[in-house]
Design a protein around this motif. Structure first.
Motif, PDB file in Angstrom:
ATOM      1  N   TRP A  23       0.736  -1.297   0.017  1.00  0.00           N
ATOM      2  CA  TRP A  23      -0.065   0.133   0.016  1.00  0.00           C
ATOM      3  C   TRP A  23       0.817   1.176   0.142  1.00  0.00           C
ATOM      4  CZ3 TRP A  23      -0.354   3.827   3.896  1.00  0.00           C
ATOM      5  CH2 TRP A  23      -1.480   4.787   3.659  1.00  0.00           C
ATOM      6  N   THR A  24       0.371   2.139  -0.915  1.00  0.00           N
ATOM      7  CA  THR A  24       0.850   3.725  -0.627  1.00  0.00           C
ATOM      8  C   THR A  24      -0.329   4.598  -0.826  1.00  0.00           C
ATOM      9  OG1 THR A  24       1.475   3.847  -3.014  1.00  0.00           O
ATOM     10  CG2 THR A  24       3.238   2.913  -1.673  1.00  0.00           C
ATOM     11  N   PRO A  25      -0.427   5.652   0.004  1.00  0.00           N
ATOM     12  CA  PRO A  25      -1.564   6.735  -0.307  1.00  0.00           C
ATOM     13  C   PRO A  25      -1.402   7.394  -1.645  1.00  0.00           C
ATOM     14  CG  PRO A  25       0.165   7.505   1.190  1.00  0.00           C
ATOM     15  CD  PRO A  25       0.597   6.135   0.923  1.00  0.00           C
ATOM     16  N   PRO A  26      -2.300   7.910  -2.283  1.00  0.00           N
ATOM     17  CA  PRO A  26      -2.325   8.456  -3.469  1.00  0.00           C
ATOM     18  C   PRO A  26      -1.095   9.640  -3.554  1.00  0.00           C
ATOM     19  CG  PRO A  26      -4.728   8.408  -3.132  1.00  0.00           C
ATOM     20  CD  PRO A  26      -3.829   7.739  -1.829  1.00  0.00           C
ATOM     21  N   GLY A  27      -0.477   9.927  -4.525  1.00  0.00           N
ATOM     22  CA  GLY A  27       0.442  10.723  -4.225  1.00  0.00           C
ATOM     23  C   GLY A  27       1.557  10.294  -5.159  1.00  0.00           C
ATOM     24  N   GLU A  28       2.801  10.966  -5.151  1.00  0.00           N
ATOM     25  CA  GLU A  28       4.204  10.800  -5.946  1.00  0.00           C
ATOM     26  C   GLU A  28       4.485   9.196  -5.812  1.00  0.00           C
ATOM     27  OE1 GLU A  28       7.271  13.271  -5.169  1.00  0.00           O
ATOM     28  OE2 GLU A  28       6.556  14.964  -6.236  1.00  0.00           O
ATOM     29  N   LEU A  29       4.750   8.595  -4.519  1.00  0.00           N
ATOM     30  CA  LEU A  29       4.939   7.352  -4.588  1.00  0.00           C
ATOM     31  C   LEU A  29       4.071   6.224  -5.278  1.00  0.00           C
ATOM     32  CD1 LEU A  29       7.239   5.309  -3.626  1.00  0.00           C
ATOM     33  CD2 LEU A  29       6.024   5.123  -1.421  1.00  0.00           C
ATOM     34  N   TYR A  30       2.793   6.619  -4.963  1.00  0.00           N
ATOM     35  CA  TYR A  30       1.777   5.853  -5.541  1.00  0.00           C
ATOM     36  C   TYR A  30       1.726   5.709  -7.380  1.00  0.00           C
ATOM     37  CZ  TYR A  30      -3.004   4.411  -7.027  1.00  0.00           C
ATOM     38  OH  TYR A  30      -3.805   3.634  -7.926  1.00  0.00           O
ATOM     39  N   ASP A  31       1.869   6.941  -7.671  1.00  0.00           N
ATOM     40  CA  ASP A  31       2.027   7.035  -9.183  1.00  0.00           C
ATOM     41  C   ASP A  31       3.273   6.260  -9.699  1.00  0.00           C
ATOM     42  OD1 ASP A  31      -0.309   8.825  -9.268  1.00  0.00           O
ATOM     43  OD2 ASP A  31       0.840  10.412  -9.482  1.00  0.00           O
ATOM     44  N   THR A  32       4.451   6.539  -8.878  1.00  0.00           N
ATOM     45  CA  THR A  32       5.440   5.736  -9.330  1.00  0.00           C
ATOM     46  C   THR A  32       5.310   4.324  -9.203  1.00  0.00           C
ATOM     47  OG1 THR A  32       6.845   7.365  -8.673  1.00  0.00           O
ATOM     48  CG2 THR A  32       7.700   5.228  -8.754  1.00  0.00           C
ATOM     49  N   LEU A  33       4.467   3.592  -8.311  1.00  0.00           N
ATOM     50  CA  LEU A  33       4.510   2.143  -8.007  1.00  0.00           C
ATOM     51  C   LEU A  33       3.242   1.616  -8.771  1.00  0.00           C
ATOM     52  CD1 LEU A  33       5.825   2.255  -4.340  1.00  0.00           C
ATOM     53  CD2 LEU A  33       7.034   1.338  -6.553  1.00  0.00           C
ATOM     54  N   HIS A  34       2.348   2.348  -8.860  1.00  0.00           N
ATOM     55  CA  HIS A  34       1.151   1.965  -9.322  1.00  0.00           C
ATOM     56  C   HIS A  34       0.396   2.483 -10.380  1.00  0.00           C
ATOM     57  CE1 HIS A  34       0.769  -0.946  -5.965  1.00  0.00           C
ATOM     58  NE2 HIS A  34       1.118  -0.218  -4.995  1.00  0.00           N
ATOM     59  N   ALA A  35       0.974   3.177 -11.071  1.00  0.00           N
ATOM     60  CA  ALA A  35       0.322   3.869 -12.041  1.00  0.00           C
ATOM     61  C   ALA A  35       1.071   3.984 -13.401  1.00  0.00           C
ATOM     62  CB  ALA A  35       0.200   5.365 -11.840  1.00  0.00           C
ATOM     63  N   GLY A  36       1.679   2.773 -13.681  1.00  0.00           N
ATOM     64  CA  GLY A  36       2.718   2.777 -15.077  1.00  0.00           C
ATOM     65  C   GLY A  36       1.777   2.345 -16.272  1.00  0.00           C
ATOM     66  N   ASP A  37       2.552   2.630 -17.262  1.00  0.00           N
ATOM     67  CA  ASP A  37       1.767   2.202 -18.505  1.00  0.00           C
ATOM     68  C   ASP A  37       2.405   0.793 -19.061  1.00  0.00           C
ATOM     69  OD1 ASP A  37       0.715   1.972 -21.320  1.00  0.00           O
ATOM     70  OD2 ASP A  37       2.036   3.831 -21.780  1.00  0.00           O
TER      71      ASP A  37
END
Length: 327
Positions: A259-273
Protein backbone atom coordinates in the motif's frame (compact mmCIF):
# COMPACT_ATOMS: atom_id res chain seq x y z
CA UNK A 1 14.98 -24.56 -25.98
CA UNK A 2 18.18 -24.69 -23.98
CA UNK A 3 17.83 -22.18 -21.14
CA UNK A 4 20.45 -20.92 -18.70
CA UNK A 5 19.14 -19.18 -15.59
CA UNK A 6 21.56 -17.07 -13.59
CA UNK A 7 19.79 -17.54 -10.28
CA UNK A 8 16.89 -19.93 -10.60
CA UNK A 9 16.32 -21.15 -7.04
CA UNK A 10 14.44 -18.27 -5.37
CA UNK A 11 11.27 -16.30 -6.16
CA UNK A 12 11.44 -15.00 -9.75
CA UNK A 13 14.26 -17.33 -10.72
CA UNK A 14 12.35 -20.26 -9.27
CA UNK A 15 9.22 -19.27 -11.19
CA UNK A 16 11.25 -19.09 -14.41
CA UNK A 17 12.77 -22.51 -13.71
CA UNK A 18 9.39 -24.10 -13.05
CA UNK A 19 7.82 -22.54 -16.16
CA UNK A 20 10.69 -23.64 -18.41
CA UNK A 21 10.59 -27.19 -17.06
CA UNK A 22 6.84 -27.31 -17.63
CA UNK A 23 7.52 -26.47 -21.28
CA UNK A 24 9.93 -29.35 -21.61
CA UNK A 25 12.97 -27.10 -22.03
CA UNK A 26 16.51 -28.12 -21.07
CA UNK A 27 17.21 -25.96 -18.04
CA UNK A 28 20.59 -25.16 -16.53
CA UNK A 29 20.66 -23.23 -13.26
CA UNK A 30 23.79 -21.35 -12.20
CA UNK A 31 23.77 -20.47 -8.50
CA UNK A 32 25.79 -20.39 -5.32
CA UNK A 33 24.37 -23.60 -3.93
CA UNK A 34 22.63 -22.06 -0.95
CA UNK A 35 19.16 -23.24 -2.02
CA UNK A 36 17.93 -26.43 -3.61
CA UNK A 37 17.08 -25.99 -7.30
CA UNK A 38 13.94 -27.56 -8.77
CA UNK A 39 14.17 -31.24 -9.70
CA UNK A 40 14.99 -31.75 -13.35
CA UNK A 41 17.51 -28.94 -13.88
CA UNK A 42 21.24 -29.16 -14.44
CA UNK A 43 22.94 -27.26 -11.62
CA UNK A 44 26.19 -25.32 -12.01
CA UNK A 45 27.76 -23.59 -9.03
CA UNK A 46 29.63 -20.32 -8.77
CA UNK A 47 29.69 -17.00 -6.94
CA UNK A 48 29.42 -13.96 -9.21
CA UNK A 49 30.96 -11.80 -6.51
CA UNK A 50 34.30 -13.63 -6.71
CA UNK A 51 37.03 -13.14 -9.36
CA UNK A 52 36.75 -16.77 -10.50
CA UNK A 53 33.02 -17.00 -9.90
CA UNK A 54 32.01 -17.67 -13.52
CA UNK A 55 34.38 -20.58 -14.13
CA UNK A 56 31.51 -23.04 -14.53
CA UNK A 57 30.19 -21.00 -17.48
CA UNK A 58 33.33 -20.91 -19.60
CA UNK A 59 31.92 -23.69 -21.80
CA UNK A 60 28.42 -24.45 -23.04
CA UNK A 61 25.89 -22.94 -25.42
CA UNK A 62 22.31 -21.91 -24.77
CA UNK A 63 19.43 -20.52 -26.77
CA UNK A 64 18.55 -18.06 -24.04
CA UNK A 65 19.63 -16.71 -20.66
CA UNK A 66 17.48 -15.24 -17.90
CA UNK A 67 19.44 -13.18 -15.38
CA UNK A 68 17.84 -12.12 -12.08
CA UNK A 69 20.90 -10.37 -10.59
CA UNK A 70 20.20 -7.21 -8.56
CA UNK A 71 23.54 -6.30 -6.99
CA UNK A 72 26.80 -4.90 -8.48
CA UNK A 73 26.31 -4.29 -12.24
CA UNK A 74 29.82 -5.47 -13.06
CA UNK A 75 28.64 -9.01 -12.32
CA UNK A 76 26.15 -8.66 -15.20
CA UNK A 77 28.88 -7.12 -17.34
CA UNK A 78 31.21 -10.04 -16.75
CA UNK A 79 28.51 -12.64 -17.43
CA UNK A 80 27.25 -10.99 -20.62
CA UNK A 81 30.75 -10.62 -22.04
CA UNK A 82 31.52 -14.25 -21.28
CA UNK A 83 28.29 -15.54 -22.84
CA UNK A 84 27.68 -13.16 -25.76
CA UNK A 85 29.06 -15.50 -28.46
CA UNK A 86 27.42 -18.64 -27.04
CA UNK A 87 23.89 -17.44 -26.26
CA UNK A 88 21.12 -16.36 -28.60
CA UNK A 89 19.05 -14.12 -26.31
CA UNK A 90 19.61 -12.45 -22.94
CA UNK A 91 16.67 -11.49 -20.71
CA UNK A 92 17.67 -9.29 -17.80
CA UNK A 93 15.08 -9.03 -15.02
CA UNK A 94 15.26 -5.33 -14.32
CA UNK A 95 12.91 -3.07 -12.38
CA UNK A 96 10.66 -0.05 -12.69
CA UNK A 97 13.04 1.44 -10.13
CA UNK A 98 15.34 2.43 -13.00
CA UNK A 99 12.99 5.30 -13.83
CA UNK A 100 13.84 8.72 -12.41
CA UNK A 101 11.76 9.52 -9.34
CA UNK A 102 9.04 10.63 -9.28
CA UNK A 103 7.52 8.87 -12.25
CA UNK A 104 4.29 10.56 -13.30
CA UNK A 105 1.14 8.50 -13.68
CA UNK A 106 1.15 6.78 -17.04
CA UNK A 107 4.93 6.60 -17.35
CA UNK A 108 6.04 4.38 -20.22
CA UNK A 109 9.35 2.88 -21.28
CA UNK A 110 10.60 6.21 -22.63
CA UNK A 111 10.46 7.86 -19.19
CA UNK A 112 13.90 9.18 -18.10
CA UNK A 113 16.04 6.70 -16.19
CA UNK A 114 18.64 7.03 -13.46
CA UNK A 115 22.34 7.14 -14.20
CA UNK A 116 24.19 3.86 -14.12
CA UNK A 117 27.27 2.08 -15.38
CA UNK A 118 27.99 -1.56 -16.22
CA UNK A 119 31.32 -1.10 -14.42
CA UNK A 120 29.78 -0.12 -11.08
CA UNK A 121 30.41 -2.11 -7.92
CA UNK A 122 27.97 -1.94 -5.03
CA UNK A 123 25.51 0.94 -5.60
CA UNK A 124 21.87 1.56 -4.70
CA UNK A 125 19.16 -0.70 -6.13
CA UNK A 126 18.03 1.65 -8.91
CA UNK A 127 21.55 2.26 -10.20
CA UNK A 128 22.35 -1.44 -9.88
CA UNK A 129 19.46 -2.38 -12.11
CA UNK A 130 20.24 0.37 -14.63
CA UNK A 131 23.88 -0.68 -14.74
CA UNK A 132 22.78 -4.26 -15.35
CA UNK A 133 20.59 -3.08 -18.22
CA UNK A 134 23.50 -1.25 -19.81
CA UNK A 135 25.72 -4.30 -19.46
CA UNK A 136 23.16 -6.48 -21.23
CA UNK A 137 22.72 -3.94 -24.02
CA UNK A 138 26.47 -3.50 -24.44
CA UNK A 139 27.05 -7.22 -25.00
CA UNK A 140 23.82 -8.32 -26.69
CA UNK A 141 22.38 -5.23 -28.37
CA UNK A 142 18.93 -5.92 -29.79
CA UNK A 143 19.17 -9.49 -28.48
CA UNK A 144 18.82 -8.09 -24.94
CA UNK A 145 15.42 -7.93 -23.25
CA UNK A 146 15.05 -5.52 -20.34
CA UNK A 147 12.14 -6.80 -18.27
CA UNK A 148 11.28 -3.83 -16.05
CA UNK A 149 9.16 -5.54 -13.45
CA UNK A 150 7.06 -3.66 -10.95
CA UNK A 151 5.82 -5.07 -7.65
CA UNK A 152 6.19 -8.86 -7.83
CA UNK A 153 3.97 -11.17 -5.77
CA UNK A 154 3.15 -14.87 -5.72
CA UNK A 155 4.51 -18.17 -4.40
CA UNK A 156 8.21 -18.27 -3.42
CA UNK A 157 8.17 -14.58 -2.45
CA UNK A 158 11.20 -13.88 -0.28
CA UNK A 159 10.55 -10.18 0.33
CA UNK A 160 7.57 -10.74 2.60
CA UNK A 161 4.90 -8.35 1.32
CA UNK A 162 1.98 -10.62 0.49
CA UNK A 163 3.10 -13.23 3.05
CA UNK A 164 2.90 -10.58 5.77
CA UNK A 165 -0.70 -9.73 4.92
CA UNK A 166 -1.66 -13.40 4.76
CA UNK A 167 -0.07 -14.23 8.10
CA UNK A 168 -1.60 -11.14 9.67
CA UNK A 169 -5.07 -12.10 8.49
CA UNK A 170 -4.53 -15.65 9.68
CA UNK A 171 -3.80 -14.31 13.17
CA UNK A 172 -7.27 -12.80 13.16
CA UNK A 173 -8.86 -10.01 15.16
CA UNK A 174 -9.11 -6.33 14.18
CA UNK A 175 -6.67 -5.45 11.38
CA UNK A 176 -5.62 -1.99 10.22
CA UNK A 177 -6.69 -1.87 6.56
CA UNK A 178 -5.22 1.09 4.69
CA UNK A 179 -7.71 2.85 2.46
CA UNK A 180 -9.34 3.78 0.35
CA UNK A 181 -10.77 0.33 -0.43
CA UNK A 182 -11.09 1.20 -4.11
CA UNK A 183 -7.40 2.17 -4.41
CA UNK A 184 -6.19 0.64 -7.68
CA UNK A 185 -3.10 -1.57 -7.49
CA UNK A 186 -0.52 -2.81 -9.97
CA UNK A 187 1.62 -5.89 -9.44
CA UNK A 188 2.67 -8.98 -11.37
CA UNK A 189 2.55 -12.60 -10.28
CA UNK A 190 6.06 -14.04 -10.62
CA UNK A 191 4.64 -16.89 -12.70
CA UNK A 192 3.07 -14.49 -15.20
CA UNK A 193 6.37 -12.63 -15.37
CA UNK A 194 8.17 -15.92 -16.04
CA UNK A 195 5.73 -16.98 -18.72
CA UNK A 196 5.98 -13.68 -20.59
CA UNK A 197 9.78 -13.56 -20.40
CA UNK A 198 10.13 -17.09 -21.77
CA UNK A 199 7.65 -16.36 -24.56
CA UNK A 200 9.78 -13.29 -25.38
CA UNK A 201 12.94 -15.41 -25.36
CA UNK A 202 11.44 -17.81 -27.88
CA UNK A 203 10.65 -14.86 -30.15
CA UNK A 204 14.00 -13.10 -29.54
CA UNK A 205 12.16 -9.99 -28.36
CA UNK A 206 14.49 -7.13 -27.41
CA UNK A 207 14.27 -3.75 -25.72
CA UNK A 208 12.64 -2.44 -22.56
CA UNK A 209 9.19 -3.47 -21.35
CA UNK A 210 7.22 -2.49 -18.26
CA UNK A 211 6.07 -5.79 -16.78
CA UNK A 212 3.24 -5.27 -14.34
CA UNK A 213 -0.53 -5.68 -14.45
CA UNK A 214 -2.74 -3.00 -15.95
CA UNK A 215 -3.65 -0.34 -13.40
CA UNK A 216 -6.73 -1.44 -11.50
CA UNK A 217 -6.10 -5.15 -12.06
CA UNK A 218 -7.15 -5.31 -8.44
CA UNK A 219 -7.82 -2.93 -5.55
CA UNK A 220 -6.62 -2.76 -1.98
CA UNK A 221 -10.06 -3.85 -0.86
CA UNK A 222 -10.15 -6.88 -3.11
CA UNK A 223 -6.62 -7.93 -2.19
CA UNK A 224 -7.27 -7.83 1.55
CA UNK A 225 -10.68 -9.47 1.19
CA UNK A 226 -9.03 -12.40 -0.57
CA UNK A 227 -6.42 -12.59 2.19
CA UNK A 228 -9.21 -12.78 4.79
CA UNK A 229 -11.10 -15.40 2.81
CA UNK A 230 -8.26 -17.86 2.15
CA UNK A 231 -6.96 -17.68 5.72
CA UNK A 232 -10.30 -18.63 7.26
CA UNK A 233 -12.19 -15.38 7.77
CA UNK A 234 -11.12 -14.68 11.35
CA UNK A 235 -9.68 -11.23 10.60
CA UNK A 236 -11.75 -8.05 10.89
CA UNK A 237 -10.38 -5.32 8.58
CA UNK A 238 -10.82 -1.83 10.01
CA UNK A 239 -10.49 0.61 7.14
CA UNK A 240 -8.67 3.87 7.76
CA UNK A 241 -8.09 6.93 5.62
CA UNK A 242 -4.55 7.58 4.33
CA UNK A 243 -4.31 10.89 6.17
CA UNK A 244 -4.91 9.24 9.53
CA UNK A 245 -2.34 6.54 8.85
CA UNK A 246 0.43 8.88 7.77
CA UNK A 247 -0.36 11.30 10.61
CA UNK A 248 0.27 8.43 13.02
CA UNK A 249 3.76 7.99 11.56
CA UNK A 250 2.99 4.60 10.00
CA UNK A 251 5.07 4.11 6.86
CA UNK A 252 3.45 3.02 3.60
CA UNK A 253 5.06 0.23 1.58
CA UNK A 254 7.29 -0.96 4.42
CA UNK A 255 5.10 -1.09 7.53
CA UNK A 256 1.97 -1.60 5.45
CA UNK A 257 3.33 -3.63 2.52
CA UNK A 258 2.03 -3.07 -1.03
CA UNK A 259 0.00 0.00 0.00
CA UNK A 260 0.90 3.59 -0.71
CA UNK A 261 -1.46 6.56 -0.40
CA UNK A 262 -2.29 8.57 -3.54
CA UNK A 263 0.62 10.82 -4.47
CA UNK A 264 4.10 10.65 -5.99
CA UNK A 265 5.05 7.25 -4.63
CA UNK A 266 1.70 5.79 -5.64
CA UNK A 267 2.04 7.10 -9.21
CA UNK A 268 5.54 5.65 -9.38
CA UNK A 269 4.56 2.19 -8.11
CA UNK A 270 0.95 1.72 -9.16
CA UNK A 271 0.32 3.87 -12.23
CA UNK A 272 2.66 2.70 -14.96
CA UNK A 273 1.81 2.24 -18.64
CA UNK A 274 1.93 -1.44 -19.67
CA UNK A 275 0.39 -1.15 -23.12
CA UNK A 276 3.64 -2.23 -24.82
CA UNK A 277 3.84 -5.52 -22.90
CA UNK A 278 0.10 -6.15 -23.27
CA UNK A 279 0.47 -5.80 -27.03
CA UNK A 280 3.14 -8.52 -26.85
CA UNK A 281 0.95 -10.97 -25.00
CA UNK A 282 1.24 -10.17 -21.30
CA UNK A 283 -1.63 -11.75 -19.38
CA UNK A 284 -2.13 -11.50 -15.62
CA UNK A 285 -4.06 -14.04 -13.56
CA UNK A 286 -6.78 -12.95 -11.11
CA UNK A 287 -5.70 -11.71 -7.71
CA UNK A 288 -7.72 -14.50 -6.06
CA UNK A 289 -5.44 -17.08 -7.67
CA UNK A 290 -2.24 -15.31 -6.63
CA UNK A 291 -3.43 -14.94 -3.03
CA UNK A 292 -4.73 -18.52 -2.74
CA UNK A 293 -1.61 -20.08 -4.25
CA UNK A 294 0.69 -17.98 -2.07
CA UNK A 295 -1.24 -19.05 1.02
CA UNK A 296 -1.03 -22.73 0.02
CA UNK A 297 2.71 -22.36 -0.48
CA UNK A 298 3.12 -20.61 2.89
CA UNK A 299 1.21 -23.36 4.65
CA UNK A 300 3.49 -25.94 3.03
CA UNK A 301 6.38 -24.14 4.76
CA UNK A 302 4.65 -24.25 8.13
CA UNK A 303 3.63 -20.59 7.92
CA UNK A 304 7.22 -19.32 7.96
CA UNK A 305 8.00 -17.08 5.01
CA UNK A 306 11.56 -17.03 3.61
CA UNK A 307 13.40 -13.73 3.89
CA UNK A 308 16.18 -12.39 1.69
CA UNK A 309 19.06 -11.38 3.95
CA UNK A 310 19.78 -8.27 1.86
CA UNK A 311 16.26 -6.85 2.21
CA UNK A 312 14.69 -5.38 5.36
CA UNK A 313 11.73 -7.13 6.91
CA UNK A 314 8.37 -5.54 6.22
CA UNK A 315 5.23 -5.30 8.31
CA UNK A 316 3.59 -3.42 11.14
CA UNK A 317 4.43 -4.05 14.79
CA UNK A 318 1.34 -5.48 16.56
CA UNK A 319 1.58 -2.91 19.34
CA UNK A 320 1.69 -0.03 16.86
CA UNK A 321 -1.33 -1.47 15.06
CA UNK A 322 -3.27 -1.95 18.28
CA UNK A 323 -2.50 1.59 19.45
CA UNK A 324 -3.74 3.01 16.14
CA UNK A 325 -6.96 0.99 16.24
CA UNK A 326 -7.65 2.12 19.81
CA UNK A 327 -7.49 5.69 18.51
Amino acid sequence: MRLLILGGTEFVGRAVSEEALARGWEVTVFHRGRHQPPPGVTALHGDRGRPDGLAALTTGEWDAVVDTWSAAPRAVRDATRLLADRVGHYAYISSGSVYSYPSAAGHAEDHPVVDGSPDDGEVDYARSKRGGELAALEAFGDRALLARAGLILGPWENIGRLPWWLLRMARGGPVLAPGPRELALQYIDARDLARWVLDAAERRLGGAYNLISPQGHTTMGELLSECVRVTGGRAEPRWAEPEAITAAGIEPWTQLPIWTPPGELYDTLHAGDVSKALAEGLRCRPVAETVADTWSWLRSLGGVAPQRPDRPKVGLDPEVEAAFLRG
